[in-house]
Design a protein around this motif. Structure first.
Motif, mmCIF file in Angstrom:
data_model
loop_
_atom_site.group_PDB
_atom_site.id
_atom_site.type_symbol
_atom_site.label_atom_id
_atom_site.label_comp_id
_atom_site.label_asym_id
_atom_site.label_seq_id
_atom_site.Cartn_x
_atom_site.Cartn_y
_atom_site.Cartn_z
ATOM 1 N N GLN A 11 0.832 -1.207 0.000
ATOM 2 C CA GLN A 11 0.000 0.000 0.000
ATOM 3 C C GLN A 11 0.866 1.257 0.000
ATOM 4 N N GLN A 12 1.929 1.251 0.789
ATOM 5 C CA GLN A 12 2.813 2.414 0.825
ATOM 6 C C GLN A 12 3.458 2.639 -0.534
ATOM 7 N N THR A 13 3.921 1.565 -1.151
ATOM 8 C CA THR A 13 4.551 1.670 -2.472
ATOM 9 C C THR A 13 3.556 2.168 -3.510
ATOM 10 N N ILE A 14 2.342 1.627 -3.483
ATOM 11 C CA ILE A 14 1.304 2.063 -4.426
ATOM 12 C C ILE A 14 0.936 3.521 -4.176
ATOM 13 N N SER A 15 0.857 3.935 -2.905
ATOM 14 C CA SER A 15 0.546 5.333 -2.583
ATOM 15 C C SER A 15 1.582 6.268 -3.186
ATOM 16 N N GLU A 16 2.842 5.931 -3.002
ATOM 17 C CA GLU A 16 3.902 6.797 -3.508
ATOM 18 C C GLU A 16 3.907 6.843 -5.030
ATOM 19 N N ARG A 17 3.637 5.713 -5.666
ATOM 20 C CA ARG A 17 3.614 5.698 -7.135
ATOM 21 C C ARG A 17 2.422 6.482 -7.671
ATOM 22 N N CYS A 18 1.282 6.344 -7.016
ATOM 23 C CA CYS A 18 0.099 7.107 -7.448
ATOM 24 C C CYS A 18 0.328 8.603 -7.245
ATOM 25 N N ALA A 19 0.947 8.964 -6.113
ATOM 26 C CA ALA A 19 1.231 10.378 -5.859
ATOM 27 C C ALA A 19 2.182 10.926 -6.921
#
Length: 682
Positions: free
Chosen positions: A152-160
């Motif tokens: 989730q953290q990795t996906i959050s950063e990529r989406c941001a």
């Protein structure tokens, strides 16, 4: 109360939410409401047509059934109109900043290492960016410690980085500001409105219109703070570039399961069913009851959510291996210990052993890395502690983080089970029995349905026992193609936790206690149940497969500990056990199994075999049966040895007649004729 000429509304600090207070679900007001005290016993028309005044030193009595509604209306009347800007400030104060993906409180959060979880990340990012896909909700479930939060953290950063992150909320059971759902909607609204003036103004106006919005249902908050403002903006603005990814991590970390279910139903009703909402929502959780039920046939997310079962779909063995190699080599490079700096440290065997122990769960690797990286001692020594740890190493706790996780999950499961079941069963004892029975410990492995019956529980009772443990253990079918189920533990280290008192502490159940519990239940079935009942067959096969260490278990049975029981009563009970074992197993042509049971029974020497007439007769009659079946086994050799001993002692058939009550002159005389000294033949 005197009117004031000032047109300025009351100071924002007057509102309870500006002090991070909340209103609980039943409508109780915060303990601290500034300096204002209002009594609800006043007439409803007390503030009729009044405005621009100051309320001081009134008393609040919220004990009446309708007092909350009166209190709310009087606060609004006292406050006058609230500016939308102040409404936005109220919303900001109601949010949970610790739950943001880039929160300072979550500094250096776990995330996927380079070249790990590549397949899972690609699948999730492709789904998020596929705005034409009809499924707008992705639910990812996985075992505890499988790396969901890191994903989730990795996906959050990529989406941001791509400019498509609308909201992200990370639950945590250990943080009181984000272990409930009370701040979820406000935090989501804050993130959506922060960079959009028009949306922010609409949200602020909604709070200004209803300053007590944060005390209302989640659906009401979602409708008023996100759906309605967004609908208004959609009618007046171009939304093609609006950030649409919504991420929620650790739903299971929300401490109230009813609130977890409310989160899912609110998202379904307000965001998924409303086709005007463009959001694509990614929720990660352990596979606990609320999310499992929501995705079942009658659940609110059935056929709505795209489901990824992380622990089953993606094998993390190679990823964990890469992480361990990289991190441990980096720790060794910085160490002053030449052993750790050696290019041969850690060894291939060490890494392989760690990967096997991890069982595909990243939390194990993270725990090992954290323990080994302690700068106060050599990483080489600390890695060796991990690899060779036993309960005797009481000074070292390399698995403390894992043990805390297991303790929290198992304790919660125990509390939930005992709260909803009034059967008086010992939850921890039952879990221990199921665990031991499915760890290939005995020569015969019962399926879950048979165990439910044998333990005297209701049909499919194992489902209720495992209700809150699905993040650690699941059920899988046997490999023989039958519909019968057995247990599968996601974490090998969880088995170690259950087996070691030094790790599980108050949750520990000794192995012999579980063994005796299942043994006694087997004997009860044999003694009291109709021979045609499947439970008798299960009990006989189970007793016949006990490991050698379990014999002589009958010495711990109550009949051997009851000093008040007459010897003949004790003898008759034991005779019943042996009789049923023999006849039942022979009837099912399990001659070898019965021979094993009888031989072990003889070897335990629980009853003087020279006085056990029924057992002696069966020994005599069983020999030709065994010989005819070709089962010339070690068990048969034991039986023959005892039979020969009997023959030499001249104690064959006449013994039974000597023990007949009528011929022996009654029970007392029969008991006197029996020598209860144990027969020692080796």
């Amino acid at each position: 109360m005197a009117p004031t000429k000032s047109s300025k509304p009351p100071s924002l600090s007057w509102w309870p939410w500006s002090k991070k207070q909340s209103v609980d679900p039943i409508g109780n007001t915060p303990n601290d409401v500034g300096s204002i005290n209002v009594t609800t016993n006043a007439a409803p028309a007390l503030f009729s047509n009044a405005s621009k005044f100051v309320v001081q030193n009134l008393q609040v009595n919220a004990s009446q059934s309708d007092s909350y509604q009166q209190f709310e209306s009087m606060l609004k009347a006292a406050a006058g109109p609230v500016d939308p800007k102040d409404g936005w400030e109220l919303l900001v104060n109601a949010a949970a900043p610790n739950a943001l993906y880039n929160s300072a409180h979550r500094f250096d959060p776990p995330k996927c290492d380079e070249d790990t979880r590549v397949g899972a990340i690609e699948e999730i990012m492709d789904w998020i960016q596929d705005c034409e896909s009809p499924q707008r909700l992705l639910c990812m479930t996985g075992a505890a410690g499988s790396g969901k939060s890191a994903l989730q953290q990795t996906i959050s950063e990529r989406c941001a980085a791509k400019g498509i992150l609308g909201t992200a909320f990370f639950f945590s059971s250990t943080d009181p500001t984000r272990n409930t759902a009370s701040a979820l909607i406000a935090t989501m609204a804050y993130q959506l409105g922060s960079d959009h003036v028009e949306l922010r103004e609409e949200m602020g106006a909604a709070v200004a219109k209803d300053p007590l919005i944060f005390s209302k249902s989640m659906k009401t908050q979602m409708d008023n703070l996100i759906v309605t403002p967004f609908e208004h903006m959609r009618r007046n603005s171009e939304l093609s570039g609006f950030p649409y990814a919504m991420l929620i991590d650790g739903l299971d970390e929300c401490t109230d399961e009813k609130r977890q279910a409310e989160v899912l139903s609110t998202i379904s009703e307000c965001l998924i069913k409303n086709k005007n909402m463009p959001f694509r929502i990614f929720i990660a959780s352990r596979p606990e009851w609320p999310i499992r039920r929501a995705m079942e046939e009658a659940g609110c997310l059935h056929r709505v959510a795209y489901h990824i079962q992380l622990s089953d779909k993606y094998d993390a063995f190679d990823d964990i291996k890469r992480v361990l190699w990289k991190q441990l080599r980096e720790i060794g490079r910085k160490s002053s210990d030449p052993r750790a700096r050696s290019p041969k440290w850690p060894s291939e065997e060490d890494i392989q052993a760690l990967c096997v122990a991890a069982s595909g769960q990243f939390i194990y690797a993270a725990t090992v890395i954290k323990f080994v990286s302690d700068i106060r001692s050599s990483p080489a020594d600390r890695l060796q502690i991990v690899l060779t740890w036993t309960p005797k190493n009481r000074g070292m706790k390399p698995f403390a983080a894992l043990d805390h996780l297991y303790t929290r999950i198992l304790s919660r499961a125990k509390e939930e089970y005992e709260a909803s079941n009034g059967d008086g069963n010992d939850y921890l004892l039952l879990i221990r029995v199921y665990q031991l029975m499915h760890h290939v410990r005995w020569a015969w492995e019962a399926n879950l349905q048979e165990l439910d019956n044998l333990l005297g529980l209701e049909e499919n009772a194992h489902e209720r026992l495992l209700w809150d443990l699905h993040s650690l253990v699941t059920t899988v079918p046997f490999t023989n193609g039958s519909n019968h189920l057995k247990l599968h533990f996601y974490h090998r280290s969880f088995l170690d936790f259950l087996n070691n008192e030094s790790r599980s502490k108050d949750l520990f159940v000794p192995e012999n206690r579980a063994d005796l519990h299942i043994s006694f239940l087997c004997l009860e079935h044999i003694e009291e149940t109709d021979l045609e009942d499947p439970a008798v067959d299960t009990a006989c096969r189970l007793l016949g497969s006990f490991p050698p260490a379990m014999w002589p278990f009958p010495t711990s049975h109550p009949i051997f500990l009851d000093d008040g029981m007459a010897p003949l009563d004790r003898l008759e009970k034991v005779d019943r056990w042996v009789d049923v074992w023999g006849r039942h197993l022979l009837k099912r042509e399990a001659v070898r199994s019965w021979a094993r049971v009888l031989a072990r029974y003889i070897e335990t020497q629980q009853v003087a075999m020279k006085d056990h007439f029924n057992a002696q007769e069966r020994m005599v009659t069983s020999i030709p049966v065994l010989q005819a079946s070709g089962n010339e086994t070690d068990e048969l050799a034991v039986i023959k040895k005892y039979h020969e001993k009997w023959e030499k002692a001249g104690r064959s058939a006449p013994l039974r007649q000597n023990l007949t009550f009528e011929e022996a002159g009654g029970r007392e005389r029969a008991e006197e004729s029996i020598n209860w000294k144990l027969l020692n033949v080796h």
